[in-house]
Design a protein around this motif. Structure first.
Motif, mmCIF file in Angstrom:
data_model
loop_
_atom_site.group_PDB
_atom_site.id
_atom_site.type_symbol
_atom_site.label_atom_id
_atom_site.label_comp_id
_atom_site.label_asym_id
_atom_site.label_seq_id
_atom_site.Cartn_x
_atom_site.Cartn_y
_atom_site.Cartn_z
ATOM 1 N N ASP A 51 0.855 -1.191 0.000
ATOM 2 C CA ASP A 51 0.000 0.000 0.000
ATOM 3 C C ASP A 51 0.892 1.243 0.000
ATOM 4 O O ASP A 51 0.703 2.169 0.780
ATOM 5 N N PHE A 106 -10.010 -2.272 0.905
ATOM 6 C CA PHE A 106 -9.412 -2.545 -0.400
ATOM 7 C C PHE A 106 -10.044 -3.774 -1.049
ATOM 8 O O PHE A 106 -9.353 -4.567 -1.692
ATOM 9 N N PHE A 130 -16.242 1.245 4.819
ATOM 10 C CA PHE A 130 -15.667 0.584 5.983
ATOM 11 C C PHE A 130 -16.774 -0.197 6.683
ATOM 12 O O PHE A 130 -17.268 0.204 7.732
ATOM 13 N N VAL A 154 1.899 5.175 11.362
ATOM 14 C CA VAL A 154 0.901 4.215 10.884
ATOM 15 C C VAL A 154 0.866 3.048 11.861
ATOM 16 O O VAL A 154 1.607 2.073 11.719
ATOM 17 N N TYR A 165 2.305 2.481 3.374
ATOM 18 C CA TYR A 165 1.431 2.465 4.560
ATOM 19 C C TYR A 165 1.338 1.053 5.156
ATOM 20 O O TYR A 165 0.497 0.779 6.009
ATOM 21 N N ARG A 186 -6.808 7.167 -6.367
ATOM 22 C CA ARG A 186 -5.733 7.825 -5.626
ATOM 23 C C ARG A 186 -4.492 8.092 -6.485
ATOM 24 O O ARG A 186 -3.690 8.959 -6.152
ATOM 25 N N HIS A 229 -2.137 -0.591 11.985
ATOM 26 C CA HIS A 229 -1.715 -1.871 11.428
ATOM 27 C C HIS A 229 -0.225 -1.826 11.142
ATOM 28 O O HIS A 229 0.360 -0.758 11.059
ATOM 29 N N ASP A 278 -2.062 8.019 11.039
ATOM 30 C CA ASP A 278 -2.895 7.332 10.055
ATOM 31 C C ASP A 278 -4.078 6.618 10.721
ATOM 32 O O ASP A 278 -3.880 5.879 11.692
ATOM 33 N N VAL A 279 -5.277 6.804 10.159
ATOM 34 C CA VAL A 279 -6.520 6.177 10.671
ATOM 35 C C VAL A 279 -6.474 5.899 12.184
ATOM 36 O O VAL A 279 -6.839 4.825 12.649
ATOM 37 N N ARG A 338 1.611 12.822 11.966
ATOM 38 C CA ARG A 338 0.303 12.720 11.336
ATOM 39 C C ARG A 338 -0.078 11.262 11.540
ATOM 40 O O ARG A 338 0.633 10.350 11.098
ATOM 41 N N LYS A 370 -17.149 5.269 -2.467
ATOM 42 C CA LYS A 370 -16.430 6.382 -3.080
ATOM 43 C C LYS A 370 -16.429 6.295 -4.614
ATOM 44 O O LYS A 370 -16.067 7.254 -5.282
ATOM 45 N N PHE A 372 -7.467 -2.908 6.072
ATOM 46 C CA PHE A 372 -6.946 -2.524 4.754
ATOM 47 C C PHE A 372 -6.494 -3.808 4.040
ATOM 48 O O PHE A 372 -7.211 -4.804 4.096
HETATM 49 O O1 TEU Z 1 -6.147 6.369 4.618
HETATM 50 C C1 TEU Z 1 -7.319 5.988 5.192
HETATM 51 C C2 TEU Z 1 -8.566 6.281 4.447
HETATM 52 O O2 TEU Z 1 -9.603 6.194 5.005
HETATM 53 C C3 TEU Z 1 -8.634 6.700 3.042
HETATM 54 O O3 TEU Z 1 -8.438 7.970 2.754
HETATM 55 C C4 TEU Z 1 -8.147 5.601 2.194
HETATM 56 O O4 TEU Z 1 -7.427 6.113 1.130
HETATM 57 C C5 TEU Z 1 -9.243 4.714 1.706
HETATM 58 O O5 TEU Z 1 -8.806 4.126 0.579
HETATM 59 C C6 TEU Z 1 -10.534 5.381 1.407
HETATM 60 O O6 TEU Z 1 -10.883 5.246 0.089
HETATM 61 C C7 TEU Z 1 -4.937 6.115 5.234
HETATM 62 C C8 TEU Z 1 -3.809 6.497 4.304
HETATM 63 O O7 TEU Z 1 -3.839 7.882 4.088
HETATM 64 C C9 TEU Z 1 -3.922 5.697 3.062
HETATM 65 O O8 TEU Z 1 -2.995 6.069 2.081
HETATM 66 C C10 TEU Z 1 -3.727 4.255 3.443
HETATM 67 O O9 TEU Z 1 -3.964 3.438 2.329
HETATM 68 C C11 TEU Z 1 -4.658 3.816 4.576
HETATM 69 O O10 TEU Z 1 -4.772 4.774 5.613
HETATM 70 C C12 TEU Z 1 -4.131 2.566 5.207
HETATM 71 O O11 TEU Z 1 -2.947 2.843 5.902
#
Ligand code: TEU
Length: 556
Positions: free
Chosen positions: A59, A150, A226, A99, A62, A419, A102, A205-206, A203, A298, A169
């Protein structure tokens, strides 16, 4: 030093796509260090670096297999130290991507966890037996019906032990079990190590996914992006965990910035996360305004209503006025290019990109600039699925087409929302690979780089770049931009985005035309604003008449 980020602007770099110093077609840390003058010229205060850690790159970084090193593709720890030194020398700060919802399945923690049911780290991840009454591997035997962001189920079977592990993910991104105090302590120790090294914040991540309901109940709705998220978005212990992290890692260190990426966060939750008295986070990334042009998923496109955008951002402005703080963004490495998505990337591209910037940067909050946005970079003309690289897009395409959807229709939504649009290489100049690399870029360069590039933008005083520079300077020099209150105007107008900011005797009127037609802004106190000083934008015959996609800031 406290709350210094209220007057700051953050610039996000996606390292794979920023600048490649060694010619392997992938951006790297030395490439970034060599381009710091671009950031300094823009005047940004903070660099947020997307992940540069060792990773199988399932990914795009990530999925981290070692939190305390740099992937050789991007350079070395020494290169990172050098970048940090050069940033600090220019008065800029460095925020790292954290991150920790996970890891990669190739992280030693997971390798150990997977080694058997008796492993000392078994409980560091979410392992569960098949659904009651079913055998492992049977269709539907996953412990819950949650789906991965995904595509496919959120559970992967480990044949050796007959148990499944949770991955919200990709299957190469197993979720850490934050219920386990050892996991939390390991994460905190790693964070302290980075801060001791000199970085200025994270920053995250999630980060609002880390507390799951340990009962792991089934999802009510399996169609949502989700699915199952009602059991892990801002879960039962989220505030406890973030307060603990603050205590264990952040407390007593000055000058840091923390921002939590939080899909699905509500305004009410965001107030709690960012209330300084609670000592959790400085600010969060919320997602409401980047979902207004989507249906249930999306990939389901729908036209954006400007009134919806204003209602949403206006609600967040009001909701975080007294307590907490907003982060402001149109785009990042997960979102399509702002000018293509929200405005006009054709005839009026330059004006439209400037107008979007004006509107965003004049809100109350900390603005984030995503690399290339300051050039007005656009979505890419992907010919077919073979041009795409992102796991989210590729998996969705395979799943949707297998389910019988028309491939052209699937591609159309990938072109709009995928993306990879944000991930095409940074356009430095008009040369064959846009000055990004001397090798073959890992993702195709947008052919419009011959026209849209940093070299051209810096030479042109009327460029999007110089407009961003001016907006950033305003935030630094005019207290009303950072600290003034916010009042939405013309909330029911479908074409004009209008608001005022006020601090003491100073008032600003911000106008943005979200249409390709000239419009008249019907604001209260017309005569006062007609006589006001033009701070940003082109002078027209009448300051309240806006040309196509034009933006303006007036000061009274
Ligand atoms: O993204 C989390 C997220 O919710 C989204 O923006 C993500 O891209 C998802 O595909 C929604 O369509 C974060 C990161 O910014 C992203 O790049 C990573 O893939 C994800 O977490 C997992 O670490």
């Amino acid at each position: 030093m406290s709350e210094w980020w209220k007057t700051a602007v953050v610039y996000q770099i996606y390292p794979r796509s920023f600048a490649d110093a060694d010619g392997d077609g992938i951006g790297d840390l030395p490439g970034i260090t060599a381009r710091l003058d671009h950031l300094a010229a823009l005047g940004v205060d903070v660099l947020w670096l997307s992940p540069i850690y060792p990773s199988p790159q399932d990914d795009a970084g990530y999925d981290i297999s070692d939190y305390q090193d740099v992937d050789p593709t991007f350079g070395s720890l020494a290169d990172l130290d050098r970048l940090l030194f050069e940033l600090h020398a220019r008065g800029m700060k460095l925020v790292m991507d954290l991150v920790v919802n996970h890891t990669s399945d190739e992280h030693p923690w997971f390798a150990e966890s997977r080694s058997g049911r008796a492993s000392a780290k078994r409980d560091w991840y979410w392992w569960r037996p098949p659904r009651a009454g079913m055998r492992e591997g049977d269709p539907g035997a996953e412990p819950t019906n949650w789906r991965s962001a995904f595509s496919g189920p959120a559970w992967e079977l480990d044949p050796a032990s007959g148990e499944y592990y949770l991955h919200i993910f990709s299957r190469k991104q197993p979720d850490l079990n934050w219920e386990n105090p050892e996991v939390r302590e390991a994460v905190y120790a790693m964070m302290r190590w980075w801060l001791d090294r000199g970085v200025d914040g994270f920053r995250m991540d999630v980060i609002n996914f880390i507390s799951k309901d340990p009962a792991l109940p089934d999802a009510h709705d399996t169609g949502a992006l989700f699915s199952g998220s009602e059991h892990y978005i801002c879960g039962p212990r989220i505030h406890e965990f973030l307060a603990e992290m603050h205590r264990e890692v952040l407390a007593g260190r000055d000058g840091l910035l923390t921002v939590g990426e939080m899909p699905g966060v509500t305004l009410e939750e965001a107030r709690l996360f960012t209330d300084p008295a609670r000592r959790e986070l400085d600010m969060v990334f919320q997602f409401e305004h980047v979902q207004l042009d989507q249906g249930a998923s999306k990939w389901e496109l729908r036209p954006l209503q400007l009134t919806d955008l204003k209602a949403s951002l206006g609600r967040w402005q009001a909701g975080l006025a007294e307590v907490g703080w907003n982060s402001l963004y149109w785009g990042n490495h997960d979102q399509p290019r702002a000018v293509s998505r929200f405005a006009d990337d054709g005839e009026h591209r330059v004006r439209a990109a400037k107008m979007l910037a004006t509107v965003l940067h004049m809100h109350r909050g900390t603005p984030y600039v995503y690399q290339g946005e300051e050039l007005g970079m656009t979505n890419a003309p992907f010919a077919g699925v073979e041009d795409l690289r992102d796991i989210e897009s590729l998996n969705h395409y395979a799943e949707a087409v297998a389910a019988g959807e028309d491939p052209e229709h699937v591609l159309a939504s990938l072109r709009a929302m995928g993306r990879d649009n944000a991930r095409t290489p940074m356009q430095w100049d008009g040369s064959p690979h846009a000055g990004f690399t001397t090798g073959t870029p890992w993702l195709g360069v947008n052919p419009n780089h011959v026209e849209i590039n940093a070299e051209a933008a810096r030479a042109d005083p009327g460029s999007v770049f110089h407009h961003y520079r001016r907006l950033i300077e305003l935030r630094h020099t005019l207290p009303v931009v950072a600290h003034g209150d916010f009042t939405m105007r013309m909330a029911h107008d479908e074409r004009v985005y209008a608001f005022t900011r006020r601090l003491g005797d100073v008032e600003l009127l911000v106008l943005g035309n979200f249409s390709g037609d000239p419009v008249v802004a019907k604001v209260p106190e017309v005569e006062r604003w007609r006589a006001a000083e033009l701070l940003v934008g082109d002078p027209g015959d009448d300051p309240l008449v806006l040309g196509p996609w034009e933006g303006r800031v007036l000061r009274a």
